[in-house]
Design an enzyme around this catalytic site. Sequence first.
Site, PDB file in Angstrom:
ATOM      1  N   GLY A  40       0.838  -1.202   0.000  1.00  0.00           N
ATOM      2  CA  GLY A  40       0.000   0.000   0.000  1.00  0.00           C
ATOM      3  C   GLY A  40       0.866   1.243   0.000  1.00  0.00           C
ATOM      4  O   GLY A  40       2.026   1.218  -0.446  1.00  0.00           O
ATOM      5  N   GLY A  43       4.086   0.849   2.438  1.00  0.00           N
ATOM      6  CA  GLY A  43       4.956  -0.240   1.983  1.00  0.00           C
ATOM      7  C   GLY A  43       5.646   0.104   0.667  1.00  0.00           C
ATOM      8  O   GLY A  43       6.854  -0.090   0.512  1.00  0.00           O
ATOM      9  N   ASN A 151       0.212  -0.057  12.635  1.00  0.00           N
ATOM     10  CA  ASN A 151      -0.272   0.536  13.894  1.00  0.00           C
ATOM     11  C   ASN A 151      -1.371  -0.282  14.565  1.00  0.00           C
ATOM     12  O   ASN A 151      -2.053  -1.031  13.884  1.00  0.00           O
ATOM     13  CB  ASN A 151      -0.811   1.941  13.591  1.00  0.00           C
ATOM     14  N   HIS A 206       4.077   5.565  20.382  1.00  0.00           N
ATOM     15  CA  HIS A 206       3.858   6.187  19.069  1.00  0.00           C
ATOM     16  C   HIS A 206       2.367   6.547  18.940  1.00  0.00           C
ATOM     17  O   HIS A 206       1.718   6.255  17.946  1.00  0.00           O
ATOM     18  CB  HIS A 206       4.285   5.197  17.978  1.00  0.00           C
TER      19      HIS A 206
HETATM   20  N1  APR Z   1      -0.948  -9.644   4.111  1.00  0.00           N
HETATM   21  C1  APR Z   1      -0.352  -8.794   3.260  1.00  0.00           C
HETATM   22  N2  APR Z   1      -0.826  -7.579   2.975  1.00  0.00           N
HETATM   23  C2  APR Z   1      -1.949  -7.194   3.589  1.00  0.00           C
HETATM   24  C3  APR Z   1      -2.617  -8.024   4.526  1.00  0.00           C
HETATM   25  C4  APR Z   1      -2.077  -9.301   4.768  1.00  0.00           C
HETATM   26  N3  APR Z   1      -2.624 -10.156   5.624  1.00  0.00           N
HETATM   27  N4  APR Z   1      -3.710  -7.358   4.969  1.00  0.00           N
HETATM   28  C5  APR Z   1      -3.709  -6.156   4.371  1.00  0.00           C
HETATM   29  N5  APR Z   1      -2.650  -6.051   3.538  1.00  0.00           N
HETATM   30  C6  APR Z   1      -2.270  -4.948   2.678  1.00  0.00           C
HETATM   31  C7  APR Z   1      -3.452  -4.279   1.981  1.00  0.00           C
HETATM   32  O1  APR Z   1      -3.904  -5.054   0.874  1.00  0.00           O
HETATM   33  C8  APR Z   1      -2.861  -2.945   1.570  1.00  0.00           C
HETATM   34  O2  APR Z   1      -2.341  -2.960   0.255  1.00  0.00           O
HETATM   35  O3  APR Z   1      -1.689  -3.894   3.420  1.00  0.00           O
HETATM   36  C9  APR Z   1      -1.713  -2.734   2.592  1.00  0.00           C
HETATM   37  C10 APR Z   1      -1.920  -1.510   3.445  1.00  0.00           C
HETATM   38  O4  APR Z   1      -1.802  -0.395   2.626  1.00  0.00           O
HETATM   39  P1  APR Z   1      -2.696   0.904   2.793  1.00  0.00           P
HETATM   40  O5  APR Z   1      -4.123   0.529   2.933  1.00  0.00           O
HETATM   41  O6  APR Z   1      -2.316   1.847   1.708  1.00  0.00           O
HETATM   42  O7  APR Z   1      -2.232   1.472   4.214  1.00  0.00           O
HETATM   43  P2  APR Z   1      -0.888   2.307   4.517  1.00  0.00           P
HETATM   44  O8  APR Z   1      -1.191   3.747   4.456  1.00  0.00           O
HETATM   45  O9  APR Z   1       0.214   1.764   3.728  1.00  0.00           O
HETATM   46  O10 APR Z   1      -0.677   1.971   6.070  1.00  0.00           O
HETATM   47  C11 APR Z   1      -0.272   0.678   6.462  1.00  0.00           C
HETATM   48  O11 APR Z   1       1.124   1.497   8.221  1.00  0.00           O
HETATM   49  O12 APR Z   1       1.484   3.638   9.061  1.00  0.00           O
HETATM   50  C12 APR Z   1       0.790   2.428   9.226  1.00  0.00           C
HETATM   51  O13 APR Z   1      -1.279   3.103  10.296  1.00  0.00           O
HETATM   52  C13 APR Z   1      -0.710   2.612   9.114  1.00  0.00           C
HETATM   53  O14 APR Z   1      -1.298   0.442   9.975  1.00  0.00           O
HETATM   54  C14 APR Z   1      -1.148   1.208   8.806  1.00  0.00           C
HETATM   55  C15 APR Z   1       0.004   0.659   7.958  1.00  0.00           C
END
Ligand code: APR
Length: 338
Positions: A40, A43, A151, A206
């Site tokens: 996401g 990442g 988080n 945090h």
């Molecule tokens: N395995 C792999 N990927 C997963 C899983 C899983 N079991 N569950 C969810 N994901 C992926 C989602 O498909 C998505 O692409 O995690 C990604 C999260 O990306 P975003 O929704 O864009 O969130 P993002 O802003 O990247 O934040 C991710 O980091 O800073 C922290 O609070 C934030 O907890 C959050 C994390």
Amino acid sequence: MIRGRKVNPICEITSYLCASEYIQSPSIHPDMKVTVIGAGAVGATCADNIARAGVCTHLVLLDIKEGLAEGKAQDMQQTAALLGFDTTITGSTNDYSKTADSDVVVITSGIPRKPGMTREELIGTNAGIVKTVCESVLKYSPNTIIIVISNPMDTMTYLALKSTGLPKNRIIGMGGTLDSSRFKYQLSQHLGCSASDLNAIVIGGHGDTTMIPLISKATWNSIPVTQFLSQEQQDKIVADTMVGGATLTKLIGTSAWYAPGAAGAALVSSILRDEKKLFTCCVALDGEYGLHDICLGVPVVIGKGGWEKILPLELNAAEQEAFAKSAAAVRSMNEVLG
Ligand code: APR
């Protein structure tokens, strides 16, 4: 040749010219592998920074969403000719065999917060995700170092520690690294100075109410910043730092990614290059700062062993009280895991 890998002469030159402390142009390619779980916003940004830094030969981006990691990996790989890095980037839809033998795994999978939400409200969903991810990671990379970004980060770091059973030095929560960078941003705005000329750290949890920006210890190239700021300005800088993430979430509509991704990548670089840089990270305390059985943000040295040393700080009475309160809040969040 360095460690049997080729050196790109253009990148060697640009690495001297690069302004960023962490994201240097690639000059060496140690035979290292990094996996970023979650393709996401955070990442993908983290992976992008790692690729640009040229600190590893193999970079794997994994996500549960079909095709997302493959697509972003390919997009990123197509910047190689423009940016001059040789890292091979592979995308994977939940196939952990592709992550095998990773030296470092960064966990960003999970849901981000929406405006008005606290990081703590994410625990229900993210704990399940982080636990499953940790188990899958460990199956293929038993010797890895894990960096947790998901988080609520303090509790997710504690969960990673408990669920993997890895030595404590190999579990690192990223939060304080990001918060310290946001603290330097706020200070630089008030002082009208370069953020990279500042030494300033945020310890504790945090969370919007659990982090402790240590303004009493912040310096502008060794001159205490308190010399230049009124009490009112200091209070504002501390308060704005604490809600730094929430402020961005309100503006963007979801949580931020550039600084969180860069913070994760800075830790990866310090591990793979064995830089021994000082960061504030969330690590397992075993008597340090008078605490046991908790992961909390303190200054640590980051090198090839993960977090290698916890550094002591002399806190004043108010800071000690804030640290104790922060620990209590994180501890009660950890209890929710049970
Ligand atoms: N395995 C792999 N990927 C997963 C899983 C899983 N079991 N569950 C969810 N994901 C992926 C989602 O498909 C998505 O692409 O995690 C990604 C999260 O990306 P975003 O929704 O864009 O969130 P993002 O802003 O990247 O934040 C991710 O980091 O800073 C922290 O609070 C934030 O907890 C959050 C994390």
